[in-house]
Design a protein around this motif. Structure first.
Motif, PDB file in Angstrom:
ATOM      1  N   THR A 275       8.715  -0.562   1.442  1.00 35.54           N
ATOM      2  CA  THR A 275       9.058  -0.396   2.855  1.00 35.54           C
ATOM      3  C   THR A 275       9.928   0.835   3.057  1.00 35.54           C
TER       4      THR A 275
ATOM      5  N   SER B 150       9.929   3.464   1.205  1.00 35.98           N
ATOM      6  CA  SER B 150       9.148   4.671   0.954  1.00 35.98           C
ATOM      7  C   SER B 150       8.268   5.022   2.146  1.00 35.98           C
ATOM      8  N   ASN B 151       7.518   4.036   2.647  1.00 35.87           N
ATOM      9  CA  ASN B 151       6.643   4.269   3.799  1.00 35.87           C
ATOM     10  C   ASN B 151       6.253   2.917   4.379  1.00 35.87           C
ATOM     11  N   ASP B 152       6.862   2.560   5.490  1.00 34.83           N
ATOM     12  CA  ASP B 152       6.635   1.223   6.043  1.00 34.83           C
ATOM     13  C   ASP B 152       5.214   1.041   6.556  1.00 34.83           C
ATOM     14  N   VAL B 153       4.588   2.106   7.034  1.00 37.68           N
ATOM     15  CA  VAL B 153       3.220   1.996   7.538  1.00 37.68           C
ATOM     16  C   VAL B 153       2.263   1.667   6.396  1.00 37.68           C
ATOM     17  N   VAL B 154       2.376   2.413   5.305  1.00 37.04           N
ATOM     18  CA  VAL B 154       1.526   2.156   4.141  1.00 37.04           C
ATOM     19  C   VAL B 154       1.828   0.776   3.564  1.00 37.04           C
TER      20      VAL B 154
ATOM     21  N   THR C 259       6.669  -6.216   6.207  1.00 36.73           N
ATOM     22  CA  THR C 259       7.817  -5.318   6.373  1.00 36.73           C
ATOM     23  C   THR C 259       8.849  -5.868   7.363  1.00 36.73           C
TER      24      THR C 259
ATOM     25  N   THR D 251      19.026   8.581   0.372  1.00 35.94           N
ATOM     26  CA  THR D 251      17.729   8.259  -0.225  1.00 35.94           C
ATOM     27  C   THR D 251      17.879   7.491  -1.536  1.00 35.94           C
TER      28      THR D 251
ATOM     29  N   LYS E  67       7.684  16.483   3.758  1.00 32.51           N
ATOM     30  CA  LYS E  67       6.564  15.865   4.462  1.00 32.51           C
ATOM     31  C   LYS E  67       5.431  16.885   4.604  1.00 32.51           C
TER      32      LYS E  67
END
Length: 290
Positions: free
Chosen positions: A170, A172-176, A184, A234, A288
């Motif tokens: 989550t 790292s990338n909540d969408v993925v 999530t 981070t 990004k």
């Protein structure tokens, strides 16, 4: 030598208090993508609850701390469910402003429910121990051991358990993470709950040397945020290490340089580090691709 050992022991206790609060801030930042400025006020409110329970029931301070942390878990869940989860579509700055509003809510509720007079929370254990010419209380040893053990358990959980994998995914990338079937929303809710409990424990560790009052966590909140900045937002462990470094540096500067200017010198040193390492000591630059 005995003075240095005394400073080191005191720093382990104060650094642990800062580290618990900082770890809670990092958990929320990595899962909710927001800086929780209300960490201190939520902790203060839960510390009042724990102290009221202790006064009215006569249970032990350790039991009262557990009760306070359970209250904090519930408060964290409620805050995320009724406030943060409703603001998923707003930008991160707006979320931060929402947490500033939470400060006002808890600062307003606390005197209404618990009164305006400071309350006294006793030490967990009494007595003292001599170590290489330095004296440390059993309560300080208890705080150091419990703080280190709890953070060790959390870091182990983050690295070795399914929940920890969900948190890291989550973060790292909540969408993925959602596409991979990770809940999530539940991960974020658990992070808010755990952060509130960690902050409450840090507040109750601090309470015997201060008191349970509305401003008890102000310094801890600021220092925990500085630890997050210095360690890097981070990194989960960076803020914890930075919190201990700040605790040690603060005590060292206060004794050997100046008790009046120690905070100013410390902030200047932190600013110098950030100028050369904007992402923090352990932070990584996020790149990004467009």
């Amino acid at each position: 030598m005995d003075i240095f050992v005394q400073i080191l022991l005191n720093s382990l206790e104060t650094g642990g208090i800062y580290a618990l609060a900082a770890l809670g801030i990092i958990l929320i930042f990595r899962t909710s993508v927001t800086t929780n400025f209300a960490q201190g006020s939520i902790s203060m409110f839960s510390a009042f609850l724990a102290t009221i329970v202790l006064i009215r029931t006569g249970i032990s301070p350790i039991s009262a701390a557990i009760v306070g942390m359970l209250f904090a878990l519930l408060i964290g869940v409620l805050v995320d469910y009724f406030v943060i989860s409703r603001a998923q579509r707003v930008n991160p700055v707006s979320k931060q402003i929402i947490t500033l509003g939470l400060i006002m809510i808890f600062l307003g509720l606390a005197p209404m429910l618990f009164g305006t007079d400071p309350l006294q929370f006793p030490r967990f254990v009494y007595g003292s121990y001599s170590f290489f010419g330095a004296t440390i209380s059993y309560n300080a040893i208890f705080n150091i051991v419990v703080g280190l053990a709890l953070m060790g358990i959390l870091f182990f959980a983050l690295q070795k358990t399914k929940w920890g994998l969900s948190v890291r995914a989550t973060a790292s990338n909540d969408v993925v993470a959602r596409m991979m079937g990770i809940p999530t929303a539940q991960v974020t809710r658990a992070s808010w709950a755990i952060a509130a409990a960690l902050g409450t424990l840090s507040a109750l560790m601090l309470a015997p040397t201060n008191s349970v009052n509305l401003s008890m966590m102000d310094t801890v909140q600021v220092t925990a945020l500085l630890a997050c900045i210095l360690g890097g937002f981070t990194s989960f462990y960076g803020a914890v290490i930075a919190a201990y470094l700040i605790g040690f540096a603060s005590n060292l500067l206060s004794f050997y340089v100046s008790s009046i200017w120690s905070d100013s010198i410390l902030y200047l040193l932190i600013l110098t580090v950030i100028l050369f390492k904007p992402t923090g000591i352990f932070g990584k630059k996020v790149i990004k691709k467009v």
